[in-house]
Scaffold this motif. Structure first.
Motif, PDB file in Angstrom:
ATOM      1  N   ARG A 452       0.857  -1.190   0.000  1.00 42.71           N
ATOM      2  CA  ARG A 452       0.000   0.000   0.000  1.00 42.71           C
ATOM      3  C   ARG A 452       0.887   1.232   0.000  1.00 42.71           C
ATOM      4  N   LYS A 530      -3.369   4.861  -1.918  1.00 47.45           N
ATOM      5  CA  LYS A 530      -4.197   5.497  -0.896  1.00 47.45           C
ATOM      6  C   LYS A 530      -4.040   7.019  -0.961  1.00 47.45           C
ATOM      7  N   ASP A 559      -7.161   9.031   4.165  1.00 50.40           N
ATOM      8  CA  ASP A 559      -7.822   7.931   3.484  1.00 50.40           C
ATOM      9  C   ASP A 559      -8.652   7.149   4.492  1.00 50.40           C
TER      10      ASP A 559
END
Length: 1169
Positions: A452, A530, A559
């Motif tokens: 991520r 993100k 986020d």
């Protein structure tokens, strides 16, 4: 308010990460490989003699390597020495001295060899030394004799230790020696005095050496100074003299260097080390030192000054720091300089360190070993710990200076090569192996990792792999055929894919594929993008006064799939949330702000992936810090200059300085305000009084408040003089009839002007002008005795001390003591003004009978009786005063219709004189006071009863009462009615005109003079009005509304049940069989039988109603047959029961005892309704 940039270490870490991406590929440990050294001790290894010796050496390899050591270039046989052992699966040596032995026996140069069947790796040559802390040699030091103002060097000469000890100077009583630009310690440990002063011999001087490993401090025998001086008294006031040296008779001279000596010297330093240049100069006054570099400026980012500018330190020296430096020593007599030539040499340092070489059979490769230094280092190659020249020849290997070239390598070429580069200042040793493997590609990281990353950031997708020959690696996205490299993508040698700036469209699945001639391998990485964490409302810089409340906002957007945490830093360190602080989701509140709260506050909004910072500065306005370093200069007879260094204003400008003084003769320890100066000055001339031993302190003032007082200055005593003033507030008053007490306010320390302050008191009678009487007094009062009664005196009080008398004093008039007046007022006349006041007139007494100062005439009077029979009165004496010498006055606030007596006296300072003859007078009738206890009662809606008591003060003969009353209803008012009553009537009944209106009654009593004070009362509210109001109040209560709703719901349920029952059947006439049938007019007889129909909706007596509205029998084993005759029950066509039955007596008795209507829930509801 500022959005803070990420700390520098973030960029540094990312740079190191990028550099590592191009590094050599590691061989997985499950594959065969030569040894590699992973841990070793430092080259110069100094150990504590009290501990066991540990020489570290660890290595990895497959198969696991074995270890052996050399000591001083010879094989070190560990098995022969019982104290020496090697750790398991390691080459680390442990030398144990618990059973004895000397650590010094093991000093030397050690080298570790790690070997397996593919080669040998070497550690550095480790020089083992044992720490030493030798004792200071005993010596007897003679006192050091030096002339005041001369330079002096106290040599330390510490014993040589390993490592070198830390040197510091103290007195023999372990008090540190105060150092400044005049007295300081050099880098060599010696103590230098630029010039010696008399106060330097107040202590002795001892050099101390602290040894690192043994944690011991050794002290040298102390030096004792003997200072020869032309001014033998160490007068503290001369320390602050603007020309201290000349005031003490010390000759001034130009600077000269104590260290280094001469005009020039040279110094060599190694690259990467710290350069320390030092210049210590003597001179009177003490010289200042300045530093310069010839042909350029000092490197501002690396240079700093130490030891009161006597030392220049340049950190991390490089070749460009070489050159000529000079220090300049100067005072008001002149200057001198010393030049230091600096040469920078260098031990070897890497330009290109050799790296492990992994080849497939038949491949070519090379090892490179490049280093630099000053002088230029030499390069020596070894293989498996042996010189390359003595190694077996290898036709596939070629040595070309600092490079070894391998061609068409084979399995037999595996080995560990060592490169040793050295010069006179040191050496570098590096191991690099050559491994020949035939391995298909393999992935070394877990499969299908999730990465991520934050939008717009730079990121890296790792794909560690291995293979031999080295595989080629390609990246693909979402299974597409095009290779990812170039543009926004970059693939590194170790297989990592760098995406320079992440966009939303970069989210997806990335596949890395490693390929060589033996096959291929692949792995996948899923990338999620993100949104970044951003602080959109940042904390703002604030200025707050101490004690107020401050709120710092920090609102964040992030986020939603990431967990957000918000923390606060203060001055870039973690903030401790105390009980004065409140941390909320989007703010930080500080209550009762204090000075310690000042600083920078950083809001840190963090998720697992990123963070955002915003910083604000809180400025706290506090009271200023205390001034310091008070100094007295320009000493004169009646003035002195006071200078101070201002303290921190704590963000609120200093507006004033208050100078206070204390003297130790009259009020020691008590501080008095001397003067006040603007906040822009720090030096002021103070006007002084003679013969005061002054001590000063300074208080700073700003808008927030006052600082703590400064530490006191030195004392300064002014010379004495005769007093310039006399005591104030001189008075002469008698305390008895035959004396006079003379008092005055004593003079304070600043007006005494000399020792033995005393007062010359003079007095004489004013009328006779006799010669002056006098007395010398040390206090503040003097009593003159045997004086006539109340005669005036002339009084003088003059100050005197040992230096002389004060100015001629002013004459003050005083009086001797008073006696009681001898005469009373005469011809006292009384005239009645009204029922409560009289007028008095009298003849004044002669002044000679007053025997003092006439204060007032006074009337004493008392109420003898009332003209009303049987009325008790208080005969307490009262008084009325008439100040001054006056012949008339008025006495008021008397009781009407009473007999009074009165006497007059004259009053002076001693007291009352004799009383006049008693006068009697009578006050006339007045109006009465209000009737007491007026009560209004309303027994019913038709009448109102009134009752009252007689007035407390009738003030005459009552002739009756007057009652006025009026009806009112809200804003409507009726016609006023009036009634009169006899004086004996105290009750009355009013007939109401209507039951709704209220009445207002006003009652007063009357005498012949008129009506007195009235009392008013109102009738109570009618009962129906109170009930209505109460009902309105109850109807608005929540509990009442809830109760009514519940009752309504239950009634509704019952109605529904009844409706259901009605729809199921017709009539159910139930009665006991009798000869005469029951009619509708007789539903119930004495025997308890009754009809039950759906109109009645009543349950059988002795039954209970179930929740569904049906009737249940009390006992389950009863049947309808039990209640009839022969079971002849009949039913109509619709199925309704029309039979009759008779209740048995035993049943009736049982059921009557067990149940009743009150127990039925349905009946209970009906009873409520």
């Amino acid at each position: 308010m500022a959005r803070q940039q990420p700390p520098p270490w973030v960029h540094a870490a990312f740079l190191l990460c990028l550099l590592s991406l191009g590094g050599a590929i590691e061989i997985p440990m499950d594959l065969t490989q030569p040894p590699t050294i992973t841990k070793q001790s430092v080259k110069d290894h100094i150990v504590d003699p009290r501990d066991n010796i540990l020489i570290e050496c660890e290595a990895k390899g497959n198969p696991a390597p074995s270890f052996h050591w050399t000591r001083n270039s010879r094989f070190f046989n560990i098995a022969k020495d019982p104290r020496v052992s090697m750790r398991r699966r390691s080459g680390t040596l442990v030398i144990d001295f618990r059973s004895g032995g000397r650590p010094e026996e093991y000093e030397g140069e050690y080298q570790c060899f790690a070997r397996n069947k593919f080669g040998t790796a070497l550690s550095n040559r480790i020089r083992l030394q044992v720490s030493k802390s030798p004792l200071w040699p005993k010596e007897n030091l003679d006192p050091v004799v030096v002339q005041e103002g001369a330079p002096l060097t106290l040599q330390c000469n510490p014993p040589p230790g390993l490592p070198s000890p830390v040197i510091f100077w103290m007195s023999s009583s372990m008090e540190p020696i105060t150092q400044d630009k005049r007295v300081s310690q050099g880098h060599n440990g010696d103590l230098y005095f630029s010039n010696v002063m008399l106060q330097d011999m107040q202590t002795d001087y001892s050099c101390n050496a602290r040894f690192h490993f043994t944690h011991t401090i050794q002290q040298k025998n102390p030096f004792t100074l003997k200072v020869l001086t032309n001014h033998p008294y160490n007068d503290s006031s001369l320390r602050n003299h603007p020309d201290m040296y000349s005031a003490r008779g010390v000759a001034e001279r130009t600077p000269s260097f104590m260290y280094p000596q001469g005009t020039a010297s040279s110094q060599m330093v190694l690259r990467g080390m710290d350069l320390l240049l030092e210049c210590i100069a003597s001179g009177v006054p003490t010289p200042d030192i300045a530093w310069y570099k010839k042909g350029g400026d000092l490197p501002s980012d690396k240079a700093k000054f130490e030891n009161f500018n006597k030392a220049l330190r340049i950190t991390n020296v490089s070749e460009e720091d070489s050159g000529e430096y000079f220090c300049l020593a100067s005072n008001k007599m002149g200057s001198t300089r010393h030049t230091i030539s600096v040469r920078v040499k260098a031990a070897p340092y890497w330009l290109d360190e050799p790296k492990n070489l992994i080849l497939a059979p038949g491949e070519d490769g090379r090892l490179v070993c490049r280093a630099n230094g000053n002088p230029k280092p030499t390069v020596q190659w070894m293989v498996n710990g042996e010189p390359l020249q003595s190694a077996p020849p290898n036709p596939n290997r070629e040595v070309a200076g600092d490079t070894i070239i391998f061609r068409d390598t084979q399995i037999s070429s595996r080995a560990v090569y060592q490169c040793n580069t050295s010069n006179e200042h040191g050496y570098l040793l590096a191991n690099a192996f050559v491994s020949v493997l035939d391995v298909p590609p393999r992935m070394l990281s877990p499969r299908n990792q999730l990465i991520r990353v934050i939008l717009y950031n730079r990121t890296r997708l790792d794909c560690p792999f291995f293979g031999s020959p080295i595989p080629t690696l390609r990246w693909f996205k979402n299974g597409q055929g095009s290779n990812l490299d170039g543009g926004n993508y970059h693939v590194y040698e170790n297989g990592s894919l760098e995406i320079k700036m992440i966009r939303k469209e970069d989210q997806g699945i990335y596949t890395c594929v490693a390929t060589n001639i033996l096959g291929k391998a692949e792995n996948q990485v899923r990338l999620e993008v993100k949104d970044p964490t951003r602080i959109y409302r940042m904390p703002e810089d604030q200025v707050a006064k101490r004690g107020t409340t401050v709120q710092l906002e920090c609102r964040v957007k992030h986020d939603p799939s990431l967990k957000l945490s918000i923390s606060w830093l203060k001055d870039d360190g973690p903030l401790y949330i105390s009980n004065r602080m409140k941390k909320e989701e989007d703010s930080l509140t500080i209550f009762g702000v204090a000075e310690r709260d000042q600083g920078s506050y950083t809001c840190v909004a963090s998720t697992e992936l990123d963070q955002d910072l915003a910083k604000a500065y809180l400025t706290v306005l506090g009271r200023p810090d205390r001034p310091r370093d008070l100094e007295l200069t320009d000493l004169a007879e009646r003035s002195v200059r006071l200078t101070w260094i201002p303290g921190d204003d704590n963000n609120s400008p200093i507006t004033d300085y208050v100078v206070q003084f204390e003297e130790d003769q009259f009020q020691p320890g008590v501080w008095h305000d001397h003067s006040k100066f603007p906040g822009s000055v720090n030096s002021a001339i103070l006007q002084l009084s003679p013969y005061v031993n002054y001590q000063f302190r300074v208080i700073a003032v700003n808008e927030v408040g006052s600082s703590h007082p400064s530490l006191p200055s030195e004392r300064y005593r002014t010379s004495g003089a005769p007093p310039e003033s006399n005591p104030s507030d001189v008075k002469g008053e008698g305390t008895r009839k035959n004396n006079m007490e003379i008092t005055w306010t004593p003079m304070n320390a600043t007006s005494a002007f000399g020792p033995n302050l005393r007062y010359i008191v003079k007095w004489r009678r004013r009328e006779t002008r006799d010669t002056w009487n006098n007395a010398t007094v040390w206090g503040s009062r003097y009593v003159v005795g045997q004086t006539p009664v109340y005669v005036p005196y002339e009084i003088r009080v003059q100050a005197e001390n040992d230096f002389g008398k004060g100015p001629e004093p002013e004459t003050v008039i005083g009086y001797s003591g008073e006696d009681y007046p001898r005469a009373a007022p005469t011809e006292v006349k009384v005239r009645v003004l009204n029922s409560t006041a009289i007028s008095l007139q009298w003849n004044r007494v002669y002044s000679d009978t007053v025997q003092g100062q006439l204060r007032e005439y006074r009337a004493y009077y008392w109420r003898e009786s009332s003209l009303l029979k049987n009325l008790w009165v208080s005969q307490k004496r009262q008084q009325a005063s008439f100040p001054g010498d006056r012949p008339r006055g008025v006495v008021s606030r008397l009781f009407p219709y009473s007999n009074y007596k009165l006497e007059m006296v004259v009053v002076n300072g001693r007291g009352d004189g004799p009383r006049s003859e008693t006068k009697e007078f009578t006050t006339p009738e007045g109006v009465p006071s209000a009737p007491r206890r007026f009560r209004v009662r309303q027994p019913n809606l038709q009448t109102i009863n009134l009752e009252w008591d007689h007035p407390e003060h009738p003030n005459g003969i009552l002739i009756g009462y007057t009652l006025k009353y009026v009806a009112f209803n809200g804003t409507k008012v009726g016609k006023q009615m009036a009634e009169t009553f006899s004086p004996n009537q105290t009750k009355f009944t009013v007939q109401r005109a209507d039951p709704v209106s209220r009445y207002r009654f006003t009652l007063s009593a009357r005498t012949q003079v008129g009506s007195g004070e009235a009392v008013t009362e109102e009738s109570p509210a009618p009962p129906n009005e109170a009930y209505t109001n109460n009902q309105a109040d109850i109807a608005t209560q929540g509990w009442f509304i809830g109760l009514m709703c519940a009752i309504a719901l239950l009634v509704l349920i019952l109605l529904i049940v009844c409706f259901i029952k009605r729809s199921r059947g017709g009539k159910y006439p139930v009665r006991e069989k009798k000869d005469v049938p029951l009619g509708p007019e007789d539903p119930k007889e004495e025997d308890g039988s009754f009809d039950y129909s759906d109109e009645d909706n009543k349950p059988l007596q002795g039954s209970q109603t179930s929740l569904d509205g049906t009737i249940k029998q009390q006992e389950s084993d009863d049947s309808l047959v039990d209640y009839g005759e022969g079971g002849e029950g009949q039913f109509n066509e619709d199925g309704s029961f029309i039979g009759q039955y008779t209740v048995k007596k035993d049943k009736e008795e049982t059921e009557g005892n067990e149940s009743s209507e009150a127990t039925s829930p349905v009946n209970a509801i009906y009873s409520l309704a």
